[in-house]
Write a protein that holds these residues in place. Structure first.
Motif, mmCIF file in Angstrom:
data_model
loop_
_atom_site.group_PDB
_atom_site.id
_atom_site.type_symbol
_atom_site.label_atom_id
_atom_site.label_comp_id
_atom_site.label_asym_id
_atom_site.label_seq_id
_atom_site.Cartn_x
_atom_site.Cartn_y
_atom_site.Cartn_z
ATOM 1 N N UNK A 1 9.414 73.701 131.684
ATOM 2 C CA UNK A 1 8.883 73.192 132.950
ATOM 3 C C UNK A 1 9.353 71.766 133.212
ATOM 4 N N UNK A 2 9.687 71.520 134.489
ATOM 5 C CA UNK A 2 10.203 70.229 134.926
ATOM 6 C C UNK A 2 9.464 69.752 136.162
ATOM 7 N N UNK A 3 9.580 68.463 136.403
ATOM 8 C CA UNK A 3 9.212 67.883 137.682
ATOM 9 C C UNK A 3 10.504 67.626 138.435
ATOM 10 N N UNK A 4 10.450 67.801 139.760
ATOM 11 C CA UNK A 4 11.585 67.467 140.610
ATOM 12 C C UNK A 4 11.023 67.066 141.968
ATOM 13 N N UNK A 5 11.665 66.100 142.605
ATOM 14 C CA UNK A 5 11.213 65.678 143.919
ATOM 15 C C UNK A 5 11.430 66.809 144.920
ATOM 16 N N UNK A 6 10.464 66.961 145.810
ATOM 17 C CA UNK A 6 10.459 68.092 146.736
ATOM 18 C C UNK A 6 11.746 68.173 147.565
ATOM 19 N N UNK B 1 17.884 64.696 138.328
ATOM 20 C CA UNK B 1 16.717 64.934 139.194
ATOM 21 C C UNK B 1 15.571 65.618 138.450
ATOM 22 N N UNK B 2 15.865 66.282 137.334
ATOM 23 C CA UNK B 2 14.844 67.015 136.580
ATOM 24 C C UNK B 2 14.198 66.121 135.532
ATOM 25 N N UNK B 3 12.890 66.126 135.534
ATOM 26 C CA UNK B 3 12.123 65.383 134.532
ATOM 27 C C UNK B 3 11.290 66.393 133.754
ATOM 28 N N UNK B 4 11.535 66.507 132.476
ATOM 29 C CA UNK B 4 10.829 67.464 131.631
ATOM 30 C C UNK B 4 9.333 67.166 131.635
ATOM 31 N N UNK B 5 8.530 68.191 131.837
ATOM 32 C CA UNK B 5 7.084 68.030 131.779
ATOM 33 C C UNK B 5 6.635 67.863 130.324
ATOM 34 N N UNK B 6 5.375 67.514 130.144
ATOM 35 C CA UNK B 6 4.823 67.282 128.808
ATOM 36 C C UNK B 6 5.004 68.509 127.914
ATOM 37 N N UNK C 1 15.426 72.370 146.275
ATOM 38 C CA UNK C 1 16.245 73.529 146.651
ATOM 39 C C UNK C 1 17.684 73.400 146.149
ATOM 40 N N UNK C 2 18.262 72.229 146.300
ATOM 41 C CA UNK C 2 19.650 72.031 145.859
ATOM 42 C C UNK C 2 19.757 72.142 144.341
ATOM 43 N N UNK C 3 18.813 71.546 143.633
ATOM 44 C CA UNK C 3 18.829 71.616 142.168
ATOM 45 C C UNK C 3 18.630 73.052 141.714
ATOM 46 N N UNK C 4 17.687 73.741 142.342
ATOM 47 C CA UNK C 4 17.419 75.145 141.978
ATOM 48 C C UNK C 4 18.675 75.991 142.157
ATOM 49 N N UNK C 5 19.352 75.836 143.279
ATOM 50 C CA UNK C 5 20.557 76.623 143.548
ATOM 51 C C UNK C 5 21.643 76.344 142.498
ATOM 52 N N UNK C 6 21.895 75.081 142.216
ATOM 53 C CA UNK C 6 22.924 74.721 141.247
ATOM 54 C C UNK C 6 22.542 75.200 139.835
ATOM 55 N N UNK C 7 21.269 75.082 139.509
ATOM 56 C CA UNK C 7 20.770 75.507 138.204
ATOM 57 C C UNK C 7 20.966 77.013 138.028
ATOM 58 N N UNK C 8 20.586 77.776 139.039
ATOM 59 C CA UNK C 8 20.733 79.234 138.964
ATOM 60 C C UNK C 8 22.197 79.652 138.840
ATOM 61 N N UNK C 9 23.080 78.960 139.529
ATOM 62 C CA UNK C 9 24.512 79.257 139.422
ATOM 63 C C UNK C 9 25.004 79.046 137.990
ATOM 64 N N UNK C 10 24.541 77.997 137.358
ATOM 65 C CA UNK C 10 24.940 77.728 135.971
ATOM 66 C C UNK C 10 24.400 78.802 135.030
ATOM 67 N N UNK C 11 23.171 79.246 135.283
ATOM 68 C CA UNK C 11 22.590 80.304 134.451
ATOM 69 C C UNK C 11 23.374 81.598 134.592
ATOM 70 N N UNK C 12 23.782 81.920 135.812
ATOM 71 C CA UNK C 12 24.558 83.148 136.025
ATOM 72 C C UNK C 12 25.855 83.113 135.223
ATOM 73 N N UNK C 13 26.487 81.959 135.160
ATOM 74 C CA UNK C 13 27.733 81.821 134.390
ATOM 75 C C UNK C 13 27.502 82.079 132.905
#
Length: 88
Positions: free
Chosen positions: A64-69, A49-54, A73-85
């Motif tokens: 920075x990424x683009x993501x469909x609106x 779902x993440x598309x790297x910006x220029x 929220x779901x991507x952000x939550x999963x991403x943050x969980x991975x960062x915490x690990x």
């Protein structure tokens, strides 16, 4: 035109001072304490779902990424969980 005494850029990841825009090395040190760009890039590659910006939008402490609106929220939550690990 007036020159600001302090410039805060790139969503707060860069701070400079005065006309010559001297970087705040202390702030860089703070950011470095819990930042690992390689982990961010590795983990982000797992999200289609993440598309790297220029490249011009990327900074040393900001990726920075683009993501469909409707998926943000779901991507952000999963991403943050991975960062915490990883402790970042």
């Amino acid at each position: 035109m007036l020159t600001p005494d302090i410039t805060i850029m790139s969503v707060g990841t860069e701070i400079t001072y005065g006309n010559t825009m001297v970087p705040d090395d202390g702030w860089v040190e703070v950011l470095n304490q819990k930042w690992d760009r390689n982990i961010v890039m590795e983990e982000s590659s797992k999200f289609s779902e993440l598309k790297l910006q220029a490249e011009i939008e990327q900074r040393p402490h900001k990726v920075s990424f683009y993501v469909e609106k409707d998926k943000a929220q779901a991507v952000r939550k999963a991403f943050l969980e991975r960062f915490e690990k990883h402790g970042i």
